[in-house]
Structure formats: structure tokens, C-alpha cells
Design a protein around this motif. Structure first.
Motif, mmCIF file in Angstrom:
data_model
loop_
_atom_site.group_PDB
_atom_site.id
_atom_site.type_symbol
_atom_site.label_atom_id
_atom_site.label_comp_id
_atom_site.label_asym_id
_atom_site.label_seq_id
_atom_site.Cartn_x
_atom_site.Cartn_y
_atom_site.Cartn_z
ATOM 1 N N PRO A 153 -38.073 7.118 -19.711
ATOM 2 C CA PRO A 153 -37.922 5.747 -19.197
ATOM 3 C C PRO A 153 -38.939 5.505 -18.079
ATOM 4 O O PRO A 153 -39.165 6.380 -17.247
ATOM 5 C CB PRO A 153 -36.506 5.747 -18.609
ATOM 6 C CG PRO A 153 -35.785 6.876 -19.274
ATOM 7 C CD PRO A 153 -36.833 7.919 -19.523
ATOM 8 N N ASP B 74 -34.384 -0.283 -27.562
ATOM 9 C CA ASP B 74 -33.842 -0.120 -26.220
ATOM 10 C C ASP B 74 -32.345 0.060 -26.350
ATOM 11 O O ASP B 74 -31.743 -0.414 -27.305
ATOM 12 C CB ASP B 74 -34.100 -1.368 -25.356
ATOM 13 C CG ASP B 74 -35.428 -1.289 -24.621
ATOM 14 O OD1 ASP B 74 -35.671 -0.269 -23.962
ATOM 15 O OD2 ASP B 74 -36.215 -2.243 -24.728
ATOM 16 N N VAL B 75 -31.748 0.737 -25.370
ATOM 17 C CA VAL B 75 -30.287 0.798 -25.359
ATOM 18 C C VAL B 75 -29.753 -0.618 -25.129
ATOM 19 O O VAL B 75 -28.822 -1.062 -25.790
ATOM 20 C CB VAL B 75 -29.776 1.752 -24.253
ATOM 21 C CG1 VAL B 75 -28.256 1.714 -24.191
ATOM 22 C CG2 VAL B 75 -30.267 3.174 -24.492
ATOM 23 N N CYS C 260 -29.524 7.119 -28.317
ATOM 24 C CA CYS C 260 -30.575 7.550 -27.399
ATOM 25 C C CYS C 260 -31.916 7.703 -28.104
ATOM 26 O O CYS C 260 -32.861 8.240 -27.555
ATOM 27 C CB CYS C 260 -30.162 8.889 -26.806
ATOM 28 S SG CYS C 260 -29.634 10.044 -28.099
ATOM 29 N N VAL D 232 -36.801 4.406 -27.895
ATOM 30 C CA VAL D 232 -35.969 4.408 -26.687
ATOM 31 C C VAL D 232 -36.575 5.389 -25.669
ATOM 32 O O VAL D 232 -37.042 6.465 -26.043
ATOM 33 C CB VAL D 232 -34.525 4.857 -27.036
ATOM 34 C CG1 VAL D 232 -33.654 4.936 -25.788
ATOM 35 C CG2 VAL D 232 -33.906 3.918 -28.061
ATOM 36 N N GLY D 233 -36.576 5.014 -24.394
ATOM 37 C CA GLY D 233 -37.135 5.879 -23.349
ATOM 38 C C GLY D 233 -36.320 7.141 -23.180
ATOM 39 O O GLY D 233 -35.217 7.101 -22.634
ATOM 40 N N ASN D 234 -36.872 8.268 -23.643
ATOM 41 C CA ASN D 234 -36.122 9.529 -23.668
ATOM 42 C C ASN D 234 -37.089 10.608 -24.156
ATOM 43 O O ASN D 234 -37.677 10.463 -25.228
ATOM 44 C CB ASN D 234 -34.936 9.359 -24.638
ATOM 45 C CG ASN D 234 -34.036 10.573 -24.721
ATOM 46 O OD1 ASN D 234 -34.446 11.699 -24.434
ATOM 47 N ND2 ASN D 234 -32.797 10.349 -25.131
#
Lengths: 221, 221
Positions: free
Chosen positions: B38, B65-66, B94, B121-123
Motif C-alpha cells: 500500500p 482495492d479493498v 487481499c 490490491v496493495g499487498n
């Protein structure tokens, strides 16, 4: 089908987390779960925090990483007992589950410990879903990550008890809208304390550590 | 028991990813999966990239995105068709799985598209495990995240085809050991191209975009 399985795993985690909580209560240990994105500065924040806490607050640390012992090695310099969990050993888990913490704790002597800090795997999504039996949860958010992380990863900010807004020494070099960041956090978790700090310079640490000590006093009194 | 279930889910994902790949081949669309922590600057990197690519390279974007449509809103300003997936709608996943991408793609007309960019997704952990049927994977790593992310999250750097080392405009204000960072990345994935760039200033973007175009030419020739 997948949903049912996920629910079973999460329920099993809850049961284990409750066991951990009971065990920590018996041992009179306050447990702090520290979560964040990769690279937000969790380890440097903890190095500074340990400098202030030790030796008055007897502290041990469990560090969760997918791989490497870099963070544990750094934290061990503080003199506190440090235990590293590498999730690569069991499939590269993206979070610490309650049973993993329970296994790790069995290798630590908690009899002379007041505070157990768990540095979770760097990830703003999954660790928020796994109770590990902790007494308080904090999220470290660094300003270079941008203003909107709270609304993009709302569960993390909802389940945490405080936000540590780190790397404020970089503010002069960023287009960072501080008011927007604080507003986004409050939108997800109204009245959650937000500690603006720089682990590099040490700015803002006293307020955060006072808050942490107050939480401990509440439990252990 | 848990392991078996996880394997079934991953196998199901592989089958779906292969179907996606076949579909993208028929449509003559090159698919790029963009992953990162993220706040590493994925969206700003993509804004700059679209500025250079459009209108010559006809590009569409899927944003995972979440929660929130912030990134999709920003990217839509480029004029490219943009589709937002919010994983909060199905449990706050996620990562993007292959079937989720397949569903999203059914809402896009790919007939006049050369390049489909998927902003994951930022992960740094979970998305690395899920093939979505892409042709290339890149990881955006920002310098404020520190030097050691490649060794701490090795799977991500192993499965990616290039690293975009972003926010180099901040180097004068960080204690950043560039040589160490490059060495850690090469240790995990020898000879992977590393593009040092600043999405803020635009530095370093031509080399990255040329590389991307070369990958596309290889597939579509």
C-alpha cells in the motif's frame, strides 16, 4: 464452500486467541499487536519505543516476517528478548494467527515480562482479521504512503486502538495533506488517538509511550 | 486439512487463469499485473505511464482495492476505460483472483484494446500467489519502504518480471543504501530489470515504457 472453510478457520483462530488472552492475563502480561504496510517503519518505531521503555517496563518482542531475521536482529540490540517467526516455514502466511503466537510464546519465559510486543507481518489487509489474544492493537502508517490508507483499508483502522503516523520528518518533501489524512482516519474510527511521530528523529514518542503505559496500567491495575 | 483446501482453491485459480490467458490471446490483448505495498505509488506510476502510452497504445485499466474508488477515479482522468473492483463486496479479499478478473473483463470491451493493466490490491504477500492470466508482472517498490523488501517478501520479487523502484526524488532525504537495495533484488531474482523512477517528477519513465512496449511486441508479433 470456500466461505464455509474460511469461517471454520477464523472460528478456530478465535478459540485459540481466547486461550492466549487467558494465558496472558494469568501471566500479567500486556500484549500489543503492531501492524502496518511493509516499510512503514514498524521496526524503527519499536527500537525507539524500547529505548524509552527499558529497563523500567520489562518487554519482550515477537517479530513476524515472511522471510529474513533482519527485524529481529535489529530489535535484539535493545537487550529485550526477541523471538522471530518466519511464516515462510509454513507456506508464507501473510499474517500471524493465534496458534502461531501461542507456539512462539511457549519458547519465551514471560514470568518477568510486563509487555509483549508482537510485530506482525507487513500487510494492511490480512492481519486485521486475526485476533491473536492481544490487549491493544496499533497501526503504523507512514506519511509517504499517502493520505487515504484508512479509507482504502478500513478494517485495519477500525480494529486498531491507535494510529502511529510515522516519518513526519519527510513532510517538507511530500505533497501531503495532513488534514485530509487525519479526517480519513477519524471517518473510519472516530476519536481514535493519532500519534504523529518520526522514528528517525524521535519526535512525538513521549505521547505515544505515555498512552501505551496508560493502557497497560488499566489492565494490570 | 487447511492445506488441502488451500491447494484446491489455488488449483481452481490456475484453471481460471489459463482460461483468462487464452481469452486475452484471442483478443490480442497484453495483460500487465501491477503489484506493490500500500502507498508505494502504483496509481501515480500508472497515471504517468498512461500519459506516455495513450493514445498510441490503446489501454484499459482494472483497479483492485479493498475499498474506495479513489484510484479508479484518478486513472479515469487519463481517458482510458477504467473498471474498479472493490473486494469489500466479497469479504475484503487481499488480492485479485483469476475469476474476479474474468468477471470484471466481461464488463470491458477489449476489441479495441492493446494493453490491459491490472492494478492489484496493495499487498506484497498474497497477490504474488494468484496468477490472473497476465503476460507480465511488475512490482512497484518505493524507496521510503527501505532496502530489504525483496528479501523479506521474496515470492513477490521472484514472480515479477521487473521492479519499478519509485519515489527516487526522496533519496536526498532518506538514509537509503541504493546498492544494498539493488543487491537484495538481484539476490532474489538475478538479472530482473530494475527501473529507478519518480512518478512525481517523471524521471526514469521512458526506459520503463520502452521495456513494456518491447514485452508487448514480443507477444503480439
Amino acid at each position: 464452500m470456500e466461505v464455509k472453510v474460511a469461517r471454520k478457520i477464523l472460528n478456530a483462530n478465535e478459540i485459540m486467541a481466547d486461550q492466549n488472552r487467558k494465558f496472558f492475563k494469568e501471566k500479567r502480561v500486556f500484549v500489543l499487536n503492531v501492524m502496518s504496510s511493509p516499510g512503514s517503519g514498524k521496526t524503527t518505531v519499536l527500537e525507539r519505543t524500547l529505548e524509552i521503555l527499558l529497563p523500567d517496563v520489562r518487554t519482550a518482542v515477537i517479530v513476524g516476517d515472511v522471510c529474513t531475521t533482519h527485524d529481529a536482529d535489529r530489535l535484539a540490540n535493545s537487550g529485550a528478548p526477541v523471538l522471530q517467526i518466519m511464516t515462510d516455514a509454513f507456506g508464507g502466511d501473510c499474517h500471524l494467527a493465534a496458534h502461531v503466537v501461542a507456539n512462539a510464546v511457549s519458547d519465551l519465559n514471560l514470568d518477568n515480562i510486563d509487555l509483549l510486543i508482537v510485530e506482525n507481518v507487513g500487510n494492511l489487509v490480512c492481519p486485521a482479521e486475526f485476533d491473536i489474544g492481544e490487549d491493544a492493537r496499533v497501526v503504523v502508517l507512514s506519511v509517504p504512503e499517502g493520505e487515504d490508507k484508512a479509507v482504502k483499508y478500513p478494517l485495519m483502522f477500525r480494529v486498531c486502538d491507535a494510529t502511529l503516523l510515522n516519518k513526519i520528518d519527510l513532510l517538507p518533501y511530500l505533497d501531503y495533506d495532513r488534514d485530509a489524512a487525519l479526517k480519513f482516519i477519524s471517518q473510519i474510527h472516530p476519536e481514535m488517538p493519532i500519534f504523529e511521530m518520526s522514528a528517525k528523529t524521535g519526535d512525538g514518542f513521549m505521547a505515544w509511550v505515555e498512552w501505551l503505559k496508560a493502557q497497560m496500567a488499566k489492565k494490570l491495575s
